[in-house]
Design a protein around this motif. Sequence first.
Motif, PDB file in Angstrom:
ATOM      1  N   TYR A  61      -8.881   8.469   4.284  1.00  0.00           N
ATOM      2  CA  TYR A  61      -7.714   8.585   3.395  1.00  0.00           C
ATOM      3  C   TYR A  61      -8.054   8.095   1.988  1.00  0.00           C
ATOM      4  O   TYR A  61      -7.757   8.769   0.994  1.00  0.00           O
ATOM      5  CB  TYR A  61      -6.545   7.779   3.967  1.00  0.00           C
ATOM      6  CG  TYR A  61      -5.405   7.601   2.992  1.00  0.00           C
ATOM      7  CD1 TYR A  61      -4.535   8.651   2.698  1.00  0.00           C
ATOM      8  CD2 TYR A  61      -5.198   6.382   2.343  1.00  0.00           C
ATOM      9  CE1 TYR A  61      -3.490   8.496   1.789  1.00  0.00           C
ATOM     10  CE2 TYR A  61      -4.161   6.211   1.453  1.00  0.00           C
ATOM     11  CZ  TYR A  61      -3.312   7.269   1.169  1.00  0.00           C
ATOM     12  OH  TYR A  61      -2.287   7.108   0.260  1.00  0.00           O
ATOM     13  N   PHE A  62      -8.678   6.916   1.898  1.00  0.00           N
ATOM     14  CA  PHE A  62      -9.019   6.375   0.577  1.00  0.00           C
ATOM     15  C   PHE A  62     -10.042   7.257  -0.145  1.00  0.00           C
ATOM     16  O   PHE A  62      -9.971   7.439  -1.357  1.00  0.00           O
ATOM     17  CB  PHE A  62      -9.533   4.946   0.709  1.00  0.00           C
ATOM     18  CG  PHE A  62      -8.462   3.941   1.018  1.00  0.00           C
ATOM     19  CD1 PHE A  62      -7.349   3.810   0.204  1.00  0.00           C
ATOM     20  CD2 PHE A  62      -8.562   3.122   2.134  1.00  0.00           C
ATOM     21  CE1 PHE A  62      -6.349   2.898   0.485  1.00  0.00           C
ATOM     22  CE2 PHE A  62      -7.571   2.201   2.426  1.00  0.00           C
ATOM     23  CZ  PHE A  62      -6.466   2.092   1.601  1.00  0.00           C
TER      24      PHE A  62
ATOM     25  N   LEU B   7     -15.138   2.592   0.835  1.00  0.00           N
ATOM     26  CA  LEU B   7     -16.208   1.676   1.220  1.00  0.00           C
ATOM     27  C   LEU B   7     -15.747   0.230   1.138  1.00  0.00           C
ATOM     28  O   LEU B   7     -16.077  -0.599   2.000  1.00  0.00           O
ATOM     29  CB  LEU B   7     -17.427   1.899   0.320  1.00  0.00           C
ATOM     30  CG  LEU B   7     -18.657   1.026   0.605  1.00  0.00           C
ATOM     31  CD1 LEU B   7     -19.162   1.252   2.030  1.00  0.00           C
ATOM     32  CD2 LEU B   7     -19.758   1.309  -0.408  1.00  0.00           C
ATOM     33  N   LEU B   8     -14.967  -0.087   0.107  1.00  0.00           N
ATOM     34  CA  LEU B   8     -14.463  -1.447  -0.058  1.00  0.00           C
ATOM     35  C   LEU B   8     -13.562  -1.836   1.119  1.00  0.00           C
ATOM     36  O   LEU B   8     -13.586  -2.984   1.574  1.00  0.00           O
ATOM     37  CB  LEU B   8     -13.685  -1.566  -1.375  1.00  0.00           C
ATOM     38  CG  LEU B   8     -13.284  -2.975  -1.804  1.00  0.00           C
ATOM     39  CD1 LEU B   8     -14.526  -3.831  -2.049  1.00  0.00           C
ATOM     40  CD2 LEU B   8     -12.418  -2.935  -3.062  1.00  0.00           C
ATOM     41  N   PHE B   9     -12.785  -0.889   1.611  1.00  0.00           N
ATOM     42  CA  PHE B   9     -11.929  -1.154   2.776  1.00  0.00           C
ATOM     43  C   PHE B   9     -12.781  -1.566   3.973  1.00  0.00           C
ATOM     44  O   PHE B   9     -12.458  -2.535   4.675  1.00  0.00           O
ATOM     45  CB  PHE B   9     -11.095   0.084   3.104  1.00  0.00           C
ATOM     46  CG  PHE B   9     -10.167  -0.106   4.271  1.00  0.00           C
ATOM     47  CD1 PHE B   9      -8.977  -0.808   4.118  1.00  0.00           C
ATOM     48  CD2 PHE B   9     -10.484   0.409   5.519  1.00  0.00           C
ATOM     49  CE1 PHE B   9      -8.117  -0.987   5.196  1.00  0.00           C
ATOM     50  CE2 PHE B   9      -9.635   0.229   6.603  1.00  0.00           C
ATOM     51  CZ  PHE B   9      -8.449  -0.468   6.440  1.00  0.00           C
ATOM     52  N   ILE B  10     -13.873  -0.828   4.206  1.00  0.00           N
ATOM     53  CA  ILE B  10     -14.770  -1.152   5.317  1.00  0.00           C
ATOM     54  C   ILE B  10     -15.359  -2.549   5.137  1.00  0.00           C
ATOM     55  O   ILE B  10     -15.423  -3.342   6.087  1.00  0.00           O
ATOM     56  CB  ILE B  10     -15.916  -0.120   5.406  1.00  0.00           C
ATOM     57  CG1 ILE B  10     -15.363   1.287   5.661  1.00  0.00           C
ATOM     58  CG2 ILE B  10     -16.907  -0.523   6.488  1.00  0.00           C
ATOM     59  CD1 ILE B  10     -14.724   1.471   7.006  1.00  0.00           C
ATOM     60  N   ILE B  11     -15.785  -2.862   3.913  1.00  0.00           N
ATOM     61  CA  ILE B  11     -16.402  -4.169   3.634  1.00  0.00           C
ATOM     62  C   ILE B  11     -15.431  -5.308   3.918  1.00  0.00           C
ATOM     63  O   ILE B  11     -15.799  -6.334   4.506  1.00  0.00           O
ATOM     64  CB  ILE B  11     -16.893  -4.223   2.168  1.00  0.00           C
ATOM     65  CG1 ILE B  11     -18.077  -3.270   1.976  1.00  0.00           C
ATOM     66  CG2 ILE B  11     -17.277  -5.646   1.776  1.00  0.00           C
ATOM     67  CD1 ILE B  11     -18.512  -3.104   0.541  1.00  0.00           C
TER      68      ILE B  11
ATOM     69  N   VAL C 225     -10.652   3.758  15.263  1.00  0.00           N
ATOM     70  CA  VAL C 225     -10.027   5.007  14.819  1.00  0.00           C
ATOM     71  C   VAL C 225      -9.191   4.780  13.562  1.00  0.00           C
ATOM     72  O   VAL C 225      -9.231   5.571  12.615  1.00  0.00           O
ATOM     73  CB  VAL C 225      -9.149   5.600  15.951  1.00  0.00           C
ATOM     74  CG1 VAL C 225      -8.366   6.809  15.445  1.00  0.00           C
ATOM     75  CG2 VAL C 225     -10.015   6.000  17.140  1.00  0.00           C
ATOM     76  N   ALA C 226      -8.422   3.684  13.546  1.00  0.00           N
ATOM     77  CA  ALA C 226      -7.587   3.377  12.376  1.00  0.00           C
ATOM     78  C   ALA C 226      -8.450   3.121  11.147  1.00  0.00           C
ATOM     79  O   ALA C 226      -8.141   3.593  10.043  1.00  0.00           O
ATOM     80  CB  ALA C 226      -6.705   2.162  12.662  1.00  0.00           C
ATOM     81  N   THR C 227      -9.539   2.385  11.324  1.00  0.00           N
ATOM     82  CA  THR C 227     -10.446   2.100  10.200  1.00  0.00           C
ATOM     83  C   THR C 227     -11.032   3.389   9.640  1.00  0.00           C
ATOM     84  O   THR C 227     -11.103   3.577   8.414  1.00  0.00           O
ATOM     85  CB  THR C 227     -11.578   1.154  10.652  1.00  0.00           C
ATOM     86  OG1 THR C 227     -11.006  -0.066  11.132  1.00  0.00           O
ATOM     87  CG2 THR C 227     -12.516   0.850   9.490  1.00  0.00           C
TER      88      THR C 227
END
Length: 287
Positions: A222-223, A233-237, A214-216
């Motif tokens: 948000y980004f 997408l970079l955050f997920i990576i 959920v936080a991810t």
Amino acid sequence: MTKSTFLHLRFPFSFFLLPVFLFAVAVSQPTDWTQLALVFFVLHLLLYPASNGYNSYFDQDEGSIGGLEHPPETTKNLYYWSLILDGAALLLALRIDWKFSFMLLIYGLMSKAYSHPSVRLKKRPVLGWLAVGLFQGYFTFLMTVYGTTLTSFDALMTWEWQCPALLSSLLLWGSYPMTQVYQHEEDRERGDMTISLKLGILGTFYFTGVFFTVATLGFFLYFRATFSDQMGLLFIIFLIPVTLYFFNWFLKVRKDESQADFRHTMRLNFVSALMLNLFFLIFALNL
């Protein structure tokens, strides 16, 4: 300062608390580097170690604790040094202004309430969990933004700042129970009912997995909404190594719950903090 005291202050442990600070800095983009350095010093080299030492003194742990696999015996010297560092943090914070110093005081009091026998939030699984996530996430985010930019309190109450502050707590509420998963036996013997002990070992993994997901998703949205699709997408990576380690560890624990130990926990903490710190540094430099 004795060697035992120095070890219990756990200065390196501040690395695990650094992501919220870097996130706040990345979003707020402060321009006064001297003020930024002062806030970093006050939080990570004074306030956090003081909290670590104070909690260690009252916990009197014999088993592993965050950042120390074999903690030495605590003494009154640790108690005094934790108060000295607290006082130094409050006095140095006055160089920014009294409001920032007061925010540090509130954080310090909450931290003390977590372990002090007269309150001991550690005995209250839900309240203790909520308090830690709220203050190490939401409150620290806003405290960092205010300390580095002196943004007005009215502005801090707007959604521009409330959203990332709440996301910080969401991440902490998911990850914090994992830091307790190897301490069940000692917590049970001492009468501390932590959220992880309440959930059980496998329950802690399920709980963290849900909150982490959920936080991810929250950070991703948000980004995307505030900055760019690429940043989301970079955050997920950057979280892929964390997810892989967590899932691999979970499979081991399902077969053998003794694998929910100190070393696996610290490795997860390190991988998570490393990837988040790197992401927020890149995020800050690309804005």
